[in-house]
Design a protein around this motif. Structure first.
Motif, PDB file in Angstrom:
ATOM      1  N   UNK A 122       0.838  -1.210   0.000  1.00 32.44           N
ATOM      2  CA  UNK A 122       0.000   0.000   0.000  1.00 32.44           C
ATOM      3  C   UNK A 122       0.870   1.256   0.000  1.00 32.44           C
ATOM      4  N   UNK A 123       0.323   2.341  -0.522  1.00 35.41           N
ATOM      5  CA  UNK A 123       1.110   3.561  -0.687  1.00 35.41           C
ATOM      6  C   UNK A 123       0.623   4.740   0.155  1.00 35.41           C
ATOM      7  N   UNK A 124      -0.584   4.687   0.655  1.00 37.10           N
ATOM      8  CA  UNK A 124      -1.181   5.859   1.298  1.00 37.10           C
ATOM      9  C   UNK A 124      -1.005   5.860   2.811  1.00 37.10           C
ATOM     10  N   UNK A 125      -1.242   7.015   3.422  1.00 36.18           N
ATOM     11  CA  UNK A 125      -1.166   7.135   4.878  1.00 36.18           C
ATOM     12  C   UNK A 125       0.214   6.790   5.401  1.00 36.18           C
ATOM     13  N   UNK A 126       0.242   6.144   6.538  1.00 37.97           N
ATOM     14  CA  UNK A 126       1.516   5.761   7.149  1.00 37.97           C
ATOM     15  C   UNK A 126       2.210   4.631   6.414  1.00 37.97           C
ATOM     16  N   UNK A 127       1.520   4.013   5.435  1.00 41.95           N
ATOM     17  CA  UNK A 127       2.181   3.005   4.611  1.00 41.95           C
ATOM     18  C   UNK A 127       3.350   3.607   3.834  1.00 41.95           C
ATOM     19  N   UNK A 128       3.400   4.929   3.728  1.00 42.94           N
ATOM     20  CA  UNK A 128       4.519   5.591   3.069  1.00 42.94           C
ATOM     21  C   UNK A 128       5.826   5.309   3.803  1.00 42.94           C
ATOM     22  N   UNK A 129       5.720   5.143   5.143  1.00 42.59           N
ATOM     23  CA  UNK A 129       6.925   5.012   5.962  1.00 42.59           C
ATOM     24  C   UNK A 129       7.073   3.653   6.643  1.00 42.59           C
ATOM     25  N   UNK A 130       5.971   2.969   6.868  1.00 45.21           N
ATOM     26  CA  UNK A 130       6.028   1.670   7.545  1.00 45.21           C
ATOM     27  C   UNK A 130       5.080   0.688   6.860  1.00 45.21           C
ATOM     28  N   UNK A 131       5.305  -0.592   7.106  1.00 46.46           N
ATOM     29  CA  UNK A 131       4.519  -1.643   6.458  1.00 46.46           C
ATOM     30  C   UNK A 131       3.325  -2.105   7.287  1.00 46.46           C
ATOM     31  N   UNK A 132       3.354  -1.808   8.588  1.00 51.45           N
ATOM     32  CA  UNK A 132       2.276  -2.258   9.466  1.00 51.45           C
ATOM     33  C   UNK A 132       1.705  -1.106  10.303  1.00 51.45           C
ATOM     34  N   UNK A 133       1.217  -0.056   9.643  1.00 56.78           N
ATOM     35  CA  UNK A 133       0.650   1.061  10.408  1.00 56.78           C
ATOM     36  C   UNK A 133      -0.621   0.690  11.160  1.00 56.78           C
ATOM     37  N   UNK A 134      -1.356  -0.317  10.660  1.00 58.46           N
ATOM     38  CA  UNK A 134      -2.569  -0.733  11.354  1.00 58.46           C
ATOM     39  C   UNK A 134      -2.231  -1.334  12.720  1.00 58.46           C
ATOM     40  N   UNK A 135      -1.062  -1.961  12.839  1.00 53.69           N
ATOM     41  CA  UNK A 135      -0.613  -2.446  14.143  1.00 53.69           C
ATOM     42  C   UNK A 135      -0.284  -1.268  15.058  1.00 53.69           C
ATOM     43  N   UNK A 136       0.512  -0.329  14.545  1.00 54.22           N
ATOM     44  CA  UNK A 136       0.911   0.834  15.341  1.00 54.22           C
ATOM     45  C   UNK A 136      -0.303   1.612  15.826  1.00 54.22           C
ATOM     46  N   UNK A 137      -1.278   1.793  14.936  1.00 56.04           N
ATOM     47  CA  UNK A 137      -2.474   2.560  15.304  1.00 56.04           C
ATOM     48  C   UNK A 137      -3.288   1.838  16.378  1.00 56.04           C
ATOM     49  N   UNK A 138      -3.267   0.521  16.342  1.00 52.02           N
ATOM     50  CA  UNK A 138      -3.968  -0.223  17.392  1.00 52.02           C
ATOM     51  C   UNK A 138      -3.253  -0.062  18.737  1.00 52.02           C
ATOM     52  N   UNK A 190      11.493  -2.165  -3.975  1.00 56.28           N
ATOM     53  CA  UNK A 190      10.088  -1.760  -3.837  1.00 56.28           C
ATOM     54  C   UNK A 190       9.712  -1.471  -2.384  1.00 56.28           C
ATOM     55  N   UNK A 191      10.285  -2.221  -1.463  1.00 60.94           N
ATOM     56  CA  UNK A 191      10.025  -1.933  -0.046  1.00 60.94           C
ATOM     57  C   UNK A 191      10.670  -0.610   0.337  1.00 60.94           C
ATOM     58  N   UNK A 192      11.812  -0.313  -0.246  1.00 62.25           N
ATOM     59  CA  UNK A 192      12.473   0.969  -0.027  1.00 62.25           C
ATOM     60  C   UNK A 192      12.938   1.161   1.403  1.00 62.25           C
ATOM     61  N   UNK A 193      12.760   2.372   1.902  1.00 59.95           N
ATOM     62  CA  UNK A 193      13.213   2.720   3.250  1.00 59.95           C
ATOM     63  C   UNK A 193      12.140   2.486   4.318  1.00 59.95           C
ATOM     64  N   UNK A 194      11.078   1.823   3.939  1.00 67.26           N
ATOM     65  CA  UNK A 194      10.017   1.589   4.911  1.00 67.26           C
ATOM     66  C   UNK A 194      10.516   0.725   6.072  1.00 67.26           C
ATOM     67  N   UNK A 195      10.141   1.122   7.271  1.00 67.54           N
ATOM     68  CA  UNK A 195      10.400   0.306   8.441  1.00 67.54           C
ATOM     69  C   UNK A 195       9.238  -0.661   8.640  1.00 67.54           C
ATOM     70  N   UNK A 196       9.342  -1.533   9.610  1.00 63.38           N
ATOM     71  CA  UNK A 196       8.276  -2.499   9.857  1.00 63.38           C
ATOM     72  C   UNK A 196       7.058  -1.839  10.512  1.00 63.38           C
ATOM     73  N   UNK A 197       7.309  -1.103  11.619  1.00 61.79           N
ATOM     74  CA  UNK A 197       6.155  -0.648  12.406  1.00 61.79           C
ATOM     75  C   UNK A 197       6.331   0.704  13.087  1.00 61.79           C
ATOM     76  N   UNK A 198       7.565   1.162  13.296  1.00 61.43           N
ATOM     77  CA  UNK A 198       7.793   2.479  13.911  1.00 61.43           C
ATOM     78  C   UNK A 198       8.579   3.324  12.934  1.00 61.43           C
ATOM     79  N   UNK A 199       7.992   4.399  12.414  1.00 58.41           N
ATOM     80  CA  UNK A 199       8.663   5.207  11.372  1.00 58.41           C
ATOM     81  C   UNK A 199      10.088   5.622  11.783  1.00 58.41           C
TER      82      UNK A 199
END
Length: 298
Positions: free
Chosen positions: A222-238, A286-295
């Motif tokens: 995914x490309x939008x929201x916090x997916x720009x920086x991390x792969x699991x923003x739904x976890x962080x938001x929870x 393609x994953x780029x500089x994205x972190x797993x869960x904490x930007x």
């Protein structure tokens, strides 16, 4: 009416044992750092014992909030409490709202869900029952039961703390839903594309080729929201959501603290291993500089 005397709802002694033992859940969850297998979601494996994803999700997630509701409706009478303070009811409502979305609505909103292994289902069910019992009893009679007791739960007025906590909780819930929907859109788009290709094939050949393929294993980054920086923003938001929940209950609300800590313990290793999965599937570029869960950190 008690379903099982001293156990459902539990006596104070039995509840204290549940709360105490639940604190050690991170020890069990830490095994995920050493085991790559996880029989659900992206890493769901083919097994003859698998449970269909939507059925498994509903039946393993819903018992937690149903347990909390049951205890909050039966324990007060057993403790001689005529009516619980509004703070107890408000905090219980936050828990129930989240799980109405997570347990009830999610299986219907998701275009598809991967099968879930019975072991994952069993562990999740145990987590939900333990958590629902722990928080439900604290709210239903073993925690603060008067306005005066709520005022003692923090060094500043409980009302102000609760408003702040509810705001954090709402931010976490809304952003969690947003990022969940970004993931759902990947499969909704896949279904639309399948229907479009099938319709084009039918119109060009005149033959019926409109059967849809499954989309339960369709993945993209995914490309939008916090997916720009991390792969699991739904976890962080929870985590943010349940951090707000703990603020509502106050520093001394051990069940809410356990819930947050246990969520982090369960989800952090999955996010880290999930990043490895993304790299293996899509490549480092393609994953780029994205972190797993904490930007910018993890």
């Amino acid at each position: 009416m008690a379903l099982i005397k001293d156990y459902m709802p539990p006596s104070r002694e039995n509840w204290e044992w549940v709360v105490y033992l639940f604190q050690f859940f991170p020890v069990l969850a830490s095994l995920q750092w050493a085991i790559s297998w996880y029989g659900a979601g992206k890493t769901s494996s083919n097994s003859r014992f698998n449970i269909p994803g939507k059925i498994a999700w509903l039946t393993m997630e819903a018992p937690g909030f149903l347990t909390l509701l049951y205890i909050m409706n039966t324990l007060p009478a057993e403790q001689g409490i005529a009516s619980l303070p509004w703070e107890n009811k408000a905090m219980g409502a936050l828990f129930v709202i989240h799980y109405i979305y997570r347990a009830i609505m999610t299986p219907f909103l998701n275009p598809s869900m991967s099968p879930i292994h019975p072991l994952v289902w069993l562990f999740a069910l145990t987590f939900q029952l333990s958590n629902g019992t722990s928080i439900g009893c604290w709210l239903g009679g073993y925690g603060p039961t008067t306005r005066a007791e709520w005022q003692k739960e923090a060094n500043f007025k409980a009302g102000g703390r609760m408003v702040f906590g509810i705001m954090i909780w709402a931010l976490g819930l809304l952003t969690n839903v947003y990022h969940d929907d970004e993931l759902r859109e990947i499969r909704r788009a896949a279904i639309r594309n399948q229907k479009k290709r099938a319709a084009e094939a039918d119109s060009s050949t005149g033959k019926g080729k409109s059967g849809e393929k499954g989309v339960d294993k369709v993945y993209m980054i995914p490309q939008n929201g916090l997916f720009t920086w991390i792969l699991y923003p739904h976890y962080l938001c929870e985590w943010i959501e349940w951090g707000g929940f703990w603020i509502v209950g106050g520093w001394g609300c051990v069940p809410a603290r356990n819930f947050l800590v246990n969520e982090i313990a369960a989800m952090l290793p999955r996010a880290v291993s999930g990043k490895r999965w993304y790299i293996e599937r899509f490549g480092k570029e393609k994953v780029g500089n994205r972190k797993a869960i904490i930007p910018g950190i993890l």
